[in-house]
Design a protein around this motif. Structure first.
Motif, short mmCIF file in Angstrom:
data_model
loop_
_atom_site.label_atom_id
_atom_site.label_comp_id
_atom_site.label_asym_id
_atom_site.label_seq_id
_atom_site.Cartn_x
_atom_site.Cartn_y
_atom_site.Cartn_z
N PHE A 47 -9.45 -14.16 -5.07
CA PHE A 47 -8.65 -13.85 -5.92
C PHE A 47 -6.92 -13.76 -5.19
O PHE A 47 -6.15 -13.64 -6.06
CB PHE A 47 -8.80 -12.72 -6.69
N ASP A 48 -6.96 -13.61 -4.09
CA ASP A 48 -5.68 -13.30 -3.60
C ASP A 48 -5.04 -14.55 -3.16
O ASP A 48 -5.54 -15.20 -2.33
CB ASP A 48 -5.91 -12.52 -2.07
N PRO A 49 -4.00 -15.07 -3.72
CA PRO A 49 -3.42 -16.42 -3.66
C PRO A 49 -2.96 -16.49 -1.99
O PRO A 49 -2.83 -17.54 -1.55
CB PRO A 49 -2.36 -16.32 -4.34
N ARG A 50 -2.76 -15.17 -1.37
CA ARG A 50 -2.28 -15.41 0.07
C ARG A 50 -3.31 -16.15 1.03
O ARG A 50 -3.20 -16.49 1.84
CB ARG A 50 -1.88 -14.05 0.56
N ASN A 51 -4.63 -15.92 0.45
CA ASN A 51 -5.61 -16.57 1.09
C ASN A 51 -5.89 -17.91 0.86
O ASN A 51 -6.04 -18.50 -0.28
CB ASN A 51 -6.92 -15.92 0.65
N LYS A 52 -5.54 -18.59 1.96
CA LYS A 52 -5.48 -20.33 1.90
C LYS A 52 -6.86 -20.91 1.46
O LYS A 52 -6.92 -21.79 0.72
CB LYS A 52 -4.83 -20.74 2.86
#
Lengths: 335, 306, 328, 285
Positions: free
Chosen positions: D279-284
């Motif tokens: 759910f973390d958009p920073r995780n690609k």
């Protein structure tokens, strides 16, 4: 060219402090490979100050950490090449020998003085531990030296029991510098030592480094993206791009007559403090990505003078004068 | 530093007053007349009323609360009608037992988790790291009751190595201690591991190594201290979970401590005993948090000046 | 001359701290003309960013006035403020924290239109695309999250957001200090061309003297919450008069390899402006301070056309500086 | 985030996938069990008491795959339907506590001031009584019923969520994107709901999955102390505690629900660990 290179090597080997030969470094994590350094050659002589310039991701810090053999364990690997310090291979040294070299013969100053000092130990102890390790003296004795060192860089000796957070940014970096210089190392590596500091404090630190380098007669490898600092502090400069040195030579020659289009671009992208105000020439595109480097010259995608050859073949170092060489196909004909 | 501590102490007092209020109100909300309980089922109305007056339950709630608070301030925790003696006396005996058990569980779990967590953090990505993670995640998923039963089944019933009930020597403490500390150890292992992994990424670790300090010394002297900081703050919090577990563990292993006493007192509707038992556990918990804070300021020089 | 677009008069911003009052801005006055770029220079902690934040009312001023097209921003009511903010925007320093990591670039750029109910549906989409293209962002970037972009593209997004409402005045708070050299040039060029295209005024806050010189029409140099010198760009870099400005300029390392100039190195650190004593705030670090400096606060006096200096000894400063440099 | 991206990220996180599929499996099995199990979970049959597990030897569900309990009830049937009870309780408690906690945390974190002070002191008080003790007292006094159990666990549960969300709000409050939003003229409601809340979602979901597992565990503890789901309705908690006396003679009565419970909590912990990846958009990836 190879022949002259060899001759040069033999002739000057006696006063060579550091020689990096065809260094390749990779970072491996999560299946991805980042080629941070791709065939760097660099030689430092006794008492000489060399600048290493490049933008973020050019491989400057990686080169510095390789010299100390301190790449992050499990991710950073030297895949090819070697580093010679005092004509001994750093990569072949045992851990004990390395620990003797680190801090004793090579000192390093880090970019961010706040994060590179341990927050829960006094600054006195962090300088003293270098002395205790390399001089084999007790903490009490070491503290006397630490006091002198602090006074030398303009910090009252009594503050040796202070913790890093109690000092200002400029003072912290002075502590970083004396910790690196405490054992009079032959080589000092400074990795962006003033980036985190204000202009007037930066000036203080630069003056201090000039003074100390002269006093300690150590060689200096100055890593920075600030061309002004190089121009003030160094005799020679290496411009890095995409993990390679693209241009190398005397500071005066490179800054007045750059031959690599990247160096040219850098010099024309910075606004000047004197002279007429000209429109800045921005380099197109992005800094080369170490995980996905282009073939041929790493800079060719952003270069306005790109030739067919540039897209497929990596240019070798062409020697322009004794004091200036450049890795660019565009100058091949001119040599 | 001193101001901070005073402020913390002030807050602590406030929190404890809050606890007495909650405990007091809770006990008055419920059904079940303690006077009837005390007087017994056969008692006449007059006898019950007599008990009510003697227990002070005929007075207004405000007066009851103030009387109770007044007592506490004078070191009197009230009178337990089910034990027919002062609450202080009942509690002090039980408190020692709870203390023994909790400290025992706390220490073995702390030592174990810190060792495992440190090694796992240093050897990030290795098999031992995997084992530590597995332990951490399973430890957090296990019911204390069930763990207690399984321990009893294996070591008490099948192997007959350890006693399953009551007080005694050290061997009596082993199973309840492990049962109590298991979840705590899992959480701490995990924190210690990730703390170590994070700290080892810091600039100052590379800087220390660049000064020629050996790897083991850098990790165990210079990095460990930083990695311990969050662990210490968390200890106070985690101690709360440990104390919560005490209620269950003491009941399972028939350990005569405060937890078991609380369950009995609730069932007996022994108001003053419940109130004071809650208060004492809260004091314990709050003190532990305070202790963790003080310890933190000792380890982290930055805090004392802020 | 026309009326100033922004007129700042005697602006004050104090913060209560443990040991008293921190005077972040003290008696700050500055006019900004339409279509003018004013550079605000100073070191960290001098209050330059606070000035920006007070101007857009992210912080409430302790005293003074900010007149924007005749309206006092300091006293504006929420509704008036919302209208003012349509014309007064801000570009932030850190391209990493100035964009919500949870929103796509498209959503970030749609926000201004939604907030002011200017467009919706297809029209909104069209406007956002147009906006992105106008600053040089390819439309496909609208689908991306900030973390997927490099610093330059992020800052372009920030600029696009500030331009979306067609403002008259933009506060640029260190817009290029976090960027690489080659990207920095691109952003600076964009800011200059946007200014001409849209008739903007900038307050350009920065610690980088070279960048400020490049972009500004006029420069104000700040020290501990006060302006010490202000003048048209050519004047201030050619005829620097305040001792602090002189030291600051000489501190910048320059590429010019022939000129390894000596410099005036200021002693000590920038002190914090908590409960400042009367007298010149620069006096403790000044290389030419006198008894007078410690007791009397120097006023900002006009010394040439548009050139103001706050120093008792501005007449001697240049000669003194030369002496210090030679003596070094 | 687009649904397809979400799916792609989900499938790439092993932890999340393991946890998530296990949870779906457990929930489906337990929820539908009343329609396909052969035995009644509540009717006792003393002739059949304490049968050893026959593992599907006697015609699968017609026999007693996991044996019978002291009252002759089929353990498997009770396990599945007890699980449904436990899951339902945990779900309701988690949902309500998270909603209250998120709301309170956002408001207190963003506005600060007196309200923040008061709420945080209440949290301090609630957190300084070990939660089982508090729950024990409340349930004991109100009487043990499903509703009281849920009420109690919710009353305690919102505190930790409120603290987590508050700390996220405090952290994001001073970030430049919030300032940017203010400069654009955004209303407070928009800032809270559209700018801040999305930044707390990951943390909130991690907290939720931890709290879901935690609630199941607390229910066991309360059941053991006689304050859980009232008999004869099965729950994992009261199944474990009822088996206490027969530990030596019929260990399966205790072991089966214990393992089911551990698997469930484990699945939630796995999912909680994987949530950051998904759910973390920073995780690609």
């Amino acid at each position: 060219m190879k022949a002259t290179g060899l001759l040069e090597k033999q002739a000057t080997q006696s006063d060579q402090v550091l020689r990096i030969e065809n260094l390749h470094v990779e970072y491996r994590s999560g299946g991805g490979i980042a080629k941070a350094v791709n065939g760097v050659n660099l030689t430092l002589h006794k008492g000489e100050a060399v600048g290493l310039v490049g933008e973020s991701g050019a491989g400057k810090t990686t080169t510095a950490l390789s010299i100390l053999n301190l790449l992050p364990e499990g991710t950073g690997y030297i895949t090819k090449g070697d580093i010679w310090f005092n004509n001994e291979s750093v990569l072949k040294k045992s851990e004990t020998e390395l620990n003797k070299m680190r801090g004793g013969q090579i000192g390093m100053v880090f970019a961010n003085p706040l994060t590179s000092l341990n927050p829960v130990f006094t600054i006195g102890h962090q300088v003293a531990m270098v002395l205790m390790k390399h001089r084999g003296i007790k903490e009490k004795q070491a503290n006397e030296t630490v006091k002198q060192l602090l006074e030398m860089v303009g910090i009252p000796g009594a503050r040796l029991n202070d913790y890093p957070y109690q000092l200002s940014g400029g003072m912290r970096q002075r502590v970083g510098i004396i910790a690196a210089l405490a054992c009079s190392p032959q080589l000092l590596i400074a990795d962006e030592p003033t980036t985190a500091l204000d202009v007037t404090i930066q000036a203080q630190i630069l003056e201090l480094m000039k003074k100390l380098q002269a006093e300690y007669a150590s060689s200096l490898l100055m890593i920075t993206h600030n061309l002004g600092i190089i121009s003030e502090l160094c005799q020679r400069v290496a411009i890095m791009y995409g993990g390679e040195i693209v241009e190398y030579g005397s500071v005066r020659e490179i800054f007045t007559a750059p031959k690599h289009w990247y160096t040219y671009g850098l010099l024309h992208a910075i606004p000047k403090l004197t002279g007429p105000r000209e429109t800045l020439e921005a380099l197109p595109g992005l800094v080369a990505n170490a995980q996905n480097l282009p073939a041929g010259c790493k800079f060719h995608e952003r270069c306005s003078h790109c030739l067919e050859k540039c897209k497929s073949q990596i240019p070798p170092m062409f020697k322009i004068t004794d004091n200036h060489s450049v890795a660019c196909w565009d100058v091949e004909g001119q040599v | 530093m001193r101001n901070n501590l005073l402020k913390r102490l002030g807050l602590t007092v406030f929190v404890l007053i809050g606890v007495t209020l909650i405990a007091f109100v809770l006990m008055r909300l419920g059904g079940g007349d303690p006077a009837v309980m005390m007087a017994g089922g056969m008692a006449t109305k007059e006898e019950v009323q007599d008990y009510r007056v003697r227990m002070g339950l005929d007075q207004s709630y405000l007066v009851q609360y103030l009387t109770y608070m007044n007592g506490i301030l004078h070191g009197d925790l009230g009178y337990s009608w089910s034990y027919h003696t002062s609450v202080g006396e009942v509690l002090s005996v039980r408190l020692v037992q709870t203390f023994n058990l909790t400290l025992f569980g706390f220490f073995i779990a702390s030592i174990f988790s810190m060792l495992l967590g440190t090694i796992a953090g240093i050897r990030h990505g290795s098999p031992i790291d995997f084992v530590a993670l597995l332990f951490a995640i399973i430890g957090q998923s296990m019911s204390i009751v069930w763990l207690g039963f399984v321990l009893i089944l294996i070591f008490g019933v099948q192997l007959k190595w350890l006693p399953t009930q009551g007080l005694g020597g050290l061997q009596h403490m082993i199973m309840p201690g492990i049962c109590l500390g298991f979840g705590y150890a899992a959480v701490q292992t995990r924190m210690m591991r990730s703390g170590m992994v994070d700290v080892l990424k810091e600039d100052y670790v590379v800087a220390t190594r660049a000064r020629g300090i050996s790897k083991s010394r850098t990790y165990l002297v210079y990095a460990l201290r930083n990695a311990l900081l969050p662990i210490i703050t968390n200890m106070g919090n985690q101690f709360g979970h440990l104390l919560a577990g005490v209620v269950v563990v003491e009941t399972i292993f028939n350990w005569p401590g405060i937890g078991q006493l609380l369950v009995q007192a609730i069932n007996m509707r022994d108001y003053q005993l419940v109130q004071s038992a809650l208060l004492i556990t809260s004091i314990l918990l709050v003190l532990c948090n305070l202790l963790a804070d003080i310890l933190y300021t000792v380890v982290d020089p930055r805090i004392s000046f802020q | 001359m026309s009326e100033p677009l922004i007129k700042i008069e005697g602006l004050k911003k104090y913060f209560p701290v443990k040991k008293g009052m921190l005077h972040a801005i003290d008696d700050f006055s500055l006019d900004i003309m339409p279509m003018e770029t004013v550079g605000l220079v100073g070191e960290s902690g001098c209050g330059k960013s606070t000035v920006g934040n007070v101007l857009v009312r992210l912080l409430d001023a302790t005293g003074g006035h900010v007149w924007f097209q005749g309206q006092d921003v300091v006293k504006a009511k929420p509704k008036e403020l919302k209208e003012i903010r349509k014309k007064m925007q801000m570009i932030f320093q850190d391209p990493y924290s100035s964009l919500n990591p949870r929103e796509t670039v498209g959503a970030i750029l749609s926000a201004p239109y939604q907030i002011h109910h200017l467009a919706s549906g297809k029209e909104l989409k069209h406007k956002v695309t147009e906006l992105a293209v106008s600053v040089g962002l390819e439309p496909y970037i609208l689908e991306k999250f900030p973390h997927e972009l490099d610093g330059g593209k992020r800052q372009l997004t920030g600029i696009a957001r500030a331009l979306s409402l067609n403002p008259k005045f933009i506060i640029c708070d260190e817009p290029v200090s976090a960027l690489d050299v080659s990207v920095q040039a691109k952003i600076i060029n964009l800011l200059i061309s946007m200014k001409q295209k849209m008739g903007l005024s900038y307050l350009f806050i920065s610690h980088d003297l070279s960048v400020v010189r490049h972009i500004s029409d006029r420069v104000a140099i700040m020290y501990l919450g006060q302006i010490v010198e202000t003048a048209p760009t050519e004047v201030i870099f050619g005829n620097t008069l305040h001792p602090y400005s002189i030291a600051l300029l000489s501190a910048v390392p320059q590429v010019d390899s022939n000129n390894k100039s000596k410099r005036i190195v200021l002693k000590g650190d920038v002190p914090s402006p908590v409960n400042p004593k009367p007298g010149c705030r620069f006096a403790p670090r000044c290389w030419m301070s006198d008894e007078k400096c410690k007791s009397e606060t120097p006023a900002l006096v006009e010394v040439g056309s548009g050139h103001q200096v706050a120093c008792h000894f501005w007449k001697q400063s240049r000669a003194q500086a030369q002496r210090v440099l030679n003596g070094n | 985030m687009k649904f397809s991206t979400l799916l792609r990220k989900m499938s790439k996180s092993i932890l999340f996938m393991v946890g998530f599929s296990l949870i779906v499996l457990i929930i489906l099995t337990c929820a539908t069990s009343s329609s396909w199990t052969q035995w009644s979970p509540t009717i006792s049959k003393l002739t059949e008491r304490l049968r050893e597990p026959d593992w599907f030897a006697n015609g699968g569900l017609a026999g007693h795959p996991l044996g019978t309990d002291p009252l002759g009830r089929d353990v498997l049937t009770r396990l599945l339907q007890g699980g449904w009870t436990s899951l339902q309780i945990a779900f309701i408690v988690t949902l309500i506590s998270m909603s209250i906690g998120a709301f309170v945390g956002l408001i207190t974190g963003y506005f600060g001031g007196v309200f923040d002070m008061i709420v945080m002191r209440i949290c301090d008080v609630l957190m300084s009584i070990p939660n089982i003790m508090l729950a024990l007292c409340v349930v004991a006094i109100l009487g043990s019923s499903m509703f009281n159990l849920i009420f109690t666990l919710t009353a305690i549960g919102w505190v930790s969520t409120a603290r987590i969300v508050r700390s996220v709000a405090l952290k994001t409050k001073h970030q430049e994107f919030i300032s940017a939003s203010k400069v654009l003229g955004a209303s407070t409601w928009r800032i809270l709901w559209k700018e801040m809340f999305p930044n707390a979602i990951t943390q909130l979901m991690i907290a939720a999955s931890a709290y879901f597992g935690g609630t199941i565990l607390v229910e066991t503890n309360l059941s053991y102390l006689g304050m859980g789901v009232p008999v004869p309705q099965p729950s994992w908690g009261n199944m474990i505690s009822d088996g206490r006396q027969y530990l030596a003679a019929a260990p399966w009565v205790v072991i089966a629900p214990g393992i089911a419970l551990m698997l469930t909590v484990l699945a939630f912990n796995f999912m909680g660990d994987g949530i950051r990846d998904v759910f973390d958009p920073r995780n690609k990836n």
